[in-house]
Design an enzyme around this catalytic site. Structure first.
Site, PDB file in Angstrom:
ATOM      1  N   GLU A 107      97.153 -95.649  52.059  1.00 23.43           N
ATOM      2  CA  GLU A 107      96.919 -94.747  53.547  1.00 23.43           C
ATOM      3  C   GLU A 107      96.366 -95.558  54.482  1.00 23.43           C
ATOM      4  O   GLU A 107      95.364 -96.523  54.547  1.00 23.43           O
ATOM      5  CB  GLU A 107      96.146 -93.530  53.209  1.00 23.43           C
ATOM      6  CG  GLU A 107      96.867 -92.579  52.233  1.00 23.43           C
ATOM      7  CD  GLU A 107      96.296 -91.242  52.026  1.00 23.43           C
ATOM      8  OE1 GLU A 107      96.922 -90.187  51.594  1.00 23.43           O
ATOM      9  OE2 GLU A 107      95.011 -91.414  52.147  1.00 23.43           O
ATOM     10  N   CYS A 153      92.096 -97.014  61.181  1.00 23.76           N
ATOM     11  CA  CYS A 153      91.257 -97.329  60.130  1.00 23.76           C
ATOM     12  C   CYS A 153      92.231 -97.833  58.926  1.00 23.76           C
ATOM     13  O   CYS A 153      93.231 -97.232  58.395  1.00 23.76           O
ATOM     14  CB  CYS A 153      90.771 -95.975  59.465  1.00 23.76           C
ATOM     15  SG  CYS A 153      89.605 -96.068  58.040  1.00 23.76           S
ATOM     16  N   CYS A 213      90.337 -98.496  44.463  1.00 24.23           N
ATOM     17  CA  CYS A 213      89.204 -99.166  44.696  1.00 24.23           C
ATOM     18  C   CYS A 213      88.325 -99.362  43.232  1.00 24.23           C
ATOM     19  O   CYS A 213      88.380 -98.449  42.355  1.00 24.23           O
ATOM     20  CB  CYS A 213      88.334 -98.192  45.645  1.00 24.23           C
ATOM     21  SG  CYS A 213      86.617 -98.866  46.242  1.00 24.23           S
ATOM     22  N   CYS A 242      82.088 -95.131  44.297  1.00 25.51           N
ATOM     23  CA  CYS A 242      81.076 -94.507  45.337  1.00 25.51           C
ATOM     24  C   CYS A 242      81.248 -93.046  44.892  1.00 25.51           C
ATOM     25  O   CYS A 242      82.272 -92.487  45.041  1.00 25.51           O
ATOM     26  CB  CYS A 242      81.143 -94.762  46.578  1.00 25.51           C
ATOM     27  SG  CYS A 242      80.880 -96.767  47.081  1.00 25.51           S
ATOM     28  N   CYS A 269      82.800 -90.652  47.584  1.00 21.85           N
ATOM     29  CA  CYS A 269      84.099 -91.021  48.222  1.00 21.85           C
ATOM     30  C   CYS A 269      85.231 -90.828  47.189  1.00 21.85           C
ATOM     31  O   CYS A 269      85.398 -91.220  46.143  1.00 21.85           O
ATOM     32  CB  CYS A 269      83.992 -92.420  48.357  1.00 21.85           C
ATOM     33  SG  CYS A 269      85.454 -93.164  49.254  1.00 21.85           S
ATOM     34  N   CYS A 328      86.734 -89.293  56.962  1.00 19.35           N
ATOM     35  CA  CYS A 328      85.629 -90.452  56.287  1.00 19.35           C
ATOM     36  C   CYS A 328      85.516 -89.988  54.803  1.00 19.35           C
ATOM     37  O   CYS A 328      85.029 -88.957  54.605  1.00 19.35           O
ATOM     38  CB  CYS A 328      84.519 -90.727  56.785  1.00 19.35           C
ATOM     39  SG  CYS A 328      83.529 -92.144  56.009  1.00 19.35           S
TER      40      CYS A 328
END
Length: 406
Positions: free
Chosen positions: A122, A135, A142, A146, A149, A385
Site C-alpha cells: 500500500e 507515504c 515487515c 512492532c 503497528c 499511521c
C-alpha cells in the site's frame, strides 16, 4: 512465474538480504523503472547498441521516464521512429498495478498495489494546505513486529525493488495529473535549473509505509537517488524523509550516501518498554541508537532529526516519560512528532486522551523542542499511521465504522 515464496527470516530483528533489483517478467522484457541512467545504458549495450548510442539513448529515455512520466516509448518524440519498436520489444515502462484506490472523507487517498509477481502493498497520499505528502512502502510485509503497528502483524514476503519503490511516486504523479512542464528534448548541456514544478500537489516523500527501509537499504537508496536527481524527478532531498525503527549500522550511510532527512520511530524512553513495543531495540538499544543519531551526517538545527512517538494510553504517556524524552535527546537537534495511536483490528492498546497528549507536548515544548501532535488522517480507510496492511481492503464498512468509535 517467478519464485515468490516467503523469504526465510533468520531472526525477529535480523536484516533481510536484498534478493533482486528487477522483478522478472513472464514476457522476458526488462522494466526500466527504478534503474539509474548508467544501468539503462548497460542494458541497451547488452541488447546490441554500440556504447555511444547506448549512452545517448539512455540519456533520452531517462529524461522521458522521470522528467515527463511517459509510459510508452512511442511518446518519446526525440527518439527515431524506427528505434521505438526496438525499445518496445525489449523493454517496458512499468507501474505498480492498482488493485483498489480509496478516498477518505478528509481527502487522504490510499492505493492497494500489486507487484508483477502478485504481491500486495500500500501507499498513501496525505494532502495538506501547504504540502502533499506521499507515504511510500519499502517492503511487502515487515519483520519488525512492532506491537502497536498493523503492518507488524504481517509476515515479510520480500523487499520491493527500486522500480516498485520509485514507481509509487510515479503512480501518484499519474493519479494527481502533475508531471511537470519541461523541455521536449534533452539539452546538450544539462541544467538542473530548467526544471520547474510550480503548483505541485505532491511535495514531500516519507518512507513510512509498509516495511523497514533500512532492511532494504540498497533498493531504497537507488529509488531515492532517482527521485531526488536533478535529471530525474528532482524532488528536493530536504523534502524526503526516511523513517527507521533503529537499524543502527545503516543510519550513518543513509546520511552520507542518500543525504535525506531522518526520522526515528522511538515510541519509548526506556529499554525495557521499547524492547516490547519495538523489538529491534533488543539488538540496538537506546544508547546505541541515540549515539548514531548524534553522528548523523549533516545534522544541524536546519536539518533536525524527527523522533516519532506514538501515544499509548497508560503505557508511555506519563509526565515522567516526557521529561526523560527531553533528557535523552539533549544535544540532538530534533523535533518530536506525537502520534495519537490509530486503532486496528486485534490491537491491544488505546489512544491517550487529548488532555494527556497536550500535557506531554507542553513538557517537551517548554524544554525547547517542537512537539506537534499529528492529526490522524485516513482512519476511515485504514490509511493512518500504523494501520497499513494489505488485507485491510477486505474489511467490511461495518468493521471500519466500528473502529472509528474506539
Amino acid at each position: 512465474m517467478a519464485d515468490t515464496a516467503l523469504m526465510s527470516i533468520p531472526g525477529q530483528v535480523d536484516p533481510v538480504p536484498v534478493a533482486r533489483d528487477i522483478t522478472p517478467r513472464e514476457d522476458g522484457r526488462v522494466d526500466l523503472i527504478g534503474l539509474p541512467r548508467k544501468r539503462i545504458a548497460e542494458l541497451f549495450a547488452e541488447a546490441g547498441l554500440d556504447a555511444k548510442q547506448a549512452k545517448l539513448r539512455a540519456k533520452q529515455v531517462f529524461h522521458w521516464l522521470y522528467h515527463r512520466g511517459v509510459t510508452e516509448f512511442e511518446a518519446m518524440t526525440d527518439i527515431a521512429k524506427t528505434m521505438r519498436p526496438w525499445l518496445t520489444e525489449r523493454f517496458v515502462i512499468g507501474r505498480p498495478e492498482v488493485v483498489e484506490a480509496q478516498h477518505s472523507s478528509d481527502g487522504t487517498r490510499k492505493w492497494l498495489l500489486r507487484t508483477a509477481d502478485g504481491h500486495d502493498f500500500e501507499m498513501v497520499f496525505i494532502p495538506d494546505a501547504d504540502r502533499g505528502t506521499l507515504c511510500v512502502s519499502s517492503q511487502v510485509g515487515c519483520t519488525l513486529n512492532c506491537r502497536f503497528c498493523h503492518t507488524g502483524t504481517m509476515r515479510l514476503v520480500r523487499n520491493l525493488t527500486p522500480g516498485e519503490i520509485v514507481g509509487q511516486v510515479m503512480l501518484a504523479r499519474d493519479a494527481l495529473g502533475e508531471w511537470p512542464k519541461g523541455r521536449m528534448d534533452v539539452a546538450e548541456v544539462e541544467d538542473e535549473a530548467e526544471y520547474t514544478a510550480d503548483g505541485r500537489l505532491l511535495t514531500n516523500i516519507v518512507m513510512m509505509g509498509m516495511g523497514e527501509p533500512l532492511y532494504n537499504y540498497e533498493n531504497v537508496k537507488q529509488a531515492l537517488l532517482i527521485a531526488s536527481a536533478g535529471d530525474g524527478m528532482s524532488i528536493s532531498k530536504r523534502r524526503i524523509t526516511l523513517s527507521t525503527s533503529g537499524v543502527v549500522p545503516y543510519i550513518e550511510p543513509t546520511g552520507r550516501e542518500i543525504d535525506v532527512m531522518l526520522a526515528i520511530s522511538l515510541h519509548a524512553v526506556r529499554d525495557d518498554l521499547r524492547d516490547v513495543l519495538v523489538p529491534i531495540n533488543k539488538k540496538w538499544p537506546l544508547k546505541e541508537l541515540l549515539e548514531a543519531c548524534k553522528n548523523y551526517p549533516g545534522l544541524s538545527n536546519a536539518r533536525r532529526i524527527t523522533f516519532e512517538y506514538v501515544m499509548l494510553d497508560g503505557i508511555n504517556d506519563s509526565d515522567a516519560e516526557a521529561r526523560e524524552l527531553v533528557r535523552l535527546l539533549a544535544g540532538i537537534p530534533a523535533k518530536i512528532n506525537l502520534i495519537p495511536f490509530n486503532p486496528w483490528p486485534g490491537s491491544n492498546y488505546g489512544t491517550s486522551p487529548s488532555s494527556r497528549i497536550e500535557r506531554f507536548a507542553d513538557i517537551v515544548n517548554k524544554a525547547g523542542y517542537a512537539s506537534p501532535v499529528r492529526t490522524p488522517r485516513g482512519r476511515d480507510i485504514f490509511a493512518a499511521c500504523g494501520q497499513l496492511k494489505s488485507e485491510s481492503e477486505r474489511l467490511s464498512r461495518k468493521d471500519r465504522d466500528a473502529l472509528l468509535t474506539l
